[in-house]
Design an enzyme around this catalytic site. Structure first.
Site, PDB file in Angstrom:
ATOM      1  N   ASP A  16       0.855  -1.165   0.000  1.00 43.00           N
ATOM      2  CA  ASP A  16       0.000   0.000   0.000  1.00 43.00           C
ATOM      3  C   ASP A  16       0.909   1.239   0.000  1.00 43.00           C
ATOM      4  O   ASP A  16       2.109   1.127   0.277  1.00 43.00           O
ATOM      5  CB  ASP A  16      -0.874  -0.057   1.256  1.00 43.00           C
ATOM      6  CG  ASP A  16      -1.797   1.134   1.377  1.00 43.00           C
ATOM      7  OD1 ASP A  16      -2.382   1.533   0.351  1.00 43.00           O
ATOM      8  OD2 ASP A  16      -1.939   1.667   2.501  1.00 43.00           O
ATOM      9  N   ASP A  42      -0.135   5.244   0.879  1.00 46.38           N
ATOM     10  CA  ASP A  42      -0.373   6.222   1.940  1.00 46.38           C
ATOM     11  C   ASP A  42      -0.465   5.509   3.296  1.00 46.38           C
ATOM     12  O   ASP A  42      -1.180   4.530   3.434  1.00 46.38           O
ATOM     13  CB  ASP A  42      -1.671   6.987   1.646  1.00 46.38           C
ATOM     14  CG  ASP A  42      -1.740   8.309   2.402  1.00 46.38           C
ATOM     15  OD1 ASP A  42      -0.776   8.655   3.105  1.00 46.38           O
ATOM     16  OD2 ASP A  42      -2.762   8.992   2.276  1.00 46.38           O
ATOM     17  N   ASP A  76      -1.137  -0.667   6.076  1.00 48.29           N
ATOM     18  CA  ASP A  76      -1.400  -0.035   7.376  1.00 48.29           C
ATOM     19  C   ASP A  76      -2.841  -0.241   7.836  1.00 48.29           C
ATOM     20  O   ASP A  76      -3.191   0.172   8.926  1.00 48.29           O
ATOM     21  CB  ASP A  76      -1.099   1.463   7.306  1.00 48.29           C
ATOM     22  CG  ASP A  76      -2.064   2.214   6.412  1.00 48.29           C
ATOM     23  OD1 ASP A  76      -2.382   1.689   5.312  1.00 48.29           O
ATOM     24  OD2 ASP A  76      -2.521   3.304   6.789  1.00 48.29           O
TER      25      ASP A  76
END
Lengths: 275, 275
Positions: B2, B4, B221
């Site tokens: 991922d 961001d 995240d």
């Protein structure tokens, strides 16, 4: 009673309906017209009903835009309401003295998602959101409603109705429920619904009109809205007419009306033939 | 991995991340950047990644707009696709030679519901609808998509992702999932989803890149998108970093990563200290 499919179909009155309604009035029965259409005010609905030659006054009409305004009034709401919906909702709010934002505001302003975020200029007085069918719905409008609903957990969330689609001129278009879904998904919140078959609407009608549920019959052409509304709303009778959505009665339904007749017009013919 | 919350936070690179990625490349590992953002093309995502000093080529990027185009290509789609979404989706379609409608068409034309019904002028070549985040979404756009999806049961229905909301400049705005919900409600149809955690996206990435799932790790995240995506997608490893949505690991989670580290940057520091 429901209107479209019961009293008329498109632009045509169903035969015998005017006579039936006059007969019921002459027998001292009260009539209440209940529609999920939030794009028309009571005045406009009245005009439409009268255009078919049906007698009707404004106090007998419950449209879902009006119901939203009556609901806010019933909880003594005195802040501003943000409207994702058409002028009809604004007009009903104005009539009951409720201050509103939205409607034609934030419609059709082409912006990127970043620009929408940066230009959000929320009104601190907004403590309710009403969502209905809105032909000028826009991303900024949904973003404003999303903001009010997520920023303040006590912000009242009303849906005029949750019809998923609606027939217009022989086509089907997305209904108010489609727009309500956007907000339900983005905010994780469930609205109070003010259209059939929501029980909140029945409670509001009973409170506003003083009708006695044990002496009242709901007349409709749809099982999942009209008949369910009457059954779950605690009315003594529900009458299904076969002039609208349901053309034929089949035994394998889960929503059961107490009575079924081919057409509301049959009541006048029956009385004419037998009395 | 991922982007961001893993590589950067807002406009700031996470310390040690550039070194970690360089180290992995030097060890011969392949990197694939996977994002649910449908408002950016691969070229724009690449530009953003590079702006942080991270090496990256376009073939390593899977944005959900690109994934939608790759999906249509994979089923040999040769009709037109109607796009409820931004220029990025149009651009990825163009790059793969897929003809499209919608995008800036039917945006912001103020019409009543009746006028929308009367002015619908459907393209008989449309046999797919792609829905993503769209800051210019409008009732006519939703009505066109609704028309194509209900008129033809075989019309392909793709969603770039179903994120319910997204953070923008410190605010939250309705996500693509919010717009997808409108169509899901009005049509009663379920889309094929091309964003994390949808398995279809994993299959597409494996097929396109030829990676071996039993030698691949998903780094993210978020548990409900990134880690679930790796776990359900059949990857051998999932690595949760605590630099984004999840700040602290608690035992009562239902989605469990195979490994957890405070930051992706720690890998470089670890190697520097121990080798």
């Amino acid at each position: 009673m429901d209107c479209d499919g019961v009293l008329w179909r498109g632009k045509t009155i169903i035969p015998g309906v005017v006579e039936t309604l006059n007969l019921l009035r002459n027998m001292g029965k009260r009539l209440i017209f209940v529609t999920n259409n939030s794009t028309k005010t009571r005045a406009l609905i009245q005009k439409k009903i009268q255009s078919f030659g049906i007698q009707c006054n404004q106090e007998e009409i419950f449209g879902s835009a009006y119901a939203a305004a009556v609901y806010l009034k019933s909880i003594n709401f005195n802040k501003h309401v943000y409207v994702v919906g058409e002028e009809s909702i604004a007009s009903e709010m104005k009539d009951l003295g409720i201050k509103y934002r939205g409607v034609s505001e934030h419609a059709y302003i082409p912006k990127s998602v970043d620009e929408v975020a940066d230009s959000l200029n929320p009104d601190p007085e907004v403590e309710a959101v009403v969502c209905g069918l809105d032909s000028r719905v826009s991303y900024p409008k949904i973003a404003y409603a999303h903001y009010y609903l997520t920023k303040n957990k006590n912000c009242v969330f009303l849906a005029t109705n949750t019809d998923s689609y609606l027939p217009v001129h022989g086509k089907t278009l997305p209904g108010a429920g489609s727009i309500v879904s956007s907000l339900r998904t983005s905010t994780g919140r469930e609205p109070i619904v003010l259209g059939k078959p929501a029980i909140t609407l029945m409670e509001l009608i009973i409170k506003s009109t003083g009708i006695n549920p044990s002496r009242t019959c709901m007349v409709g052409d749809r099982l999942d809205t009209d008949i369910l509304f009457g059954n779950e709303g605690g009315l003594k009778y529900t009458l299904l007419v076969l002039t609208g959505v349901v053309h034929e009665w089949s035994q394998d339904q889960t929503i059961i009306p107490s009575h079924i007749i081919p057409s509301l017009g049959d009541i006048a013919s029956f009385f004419k033939a037998h009395l």
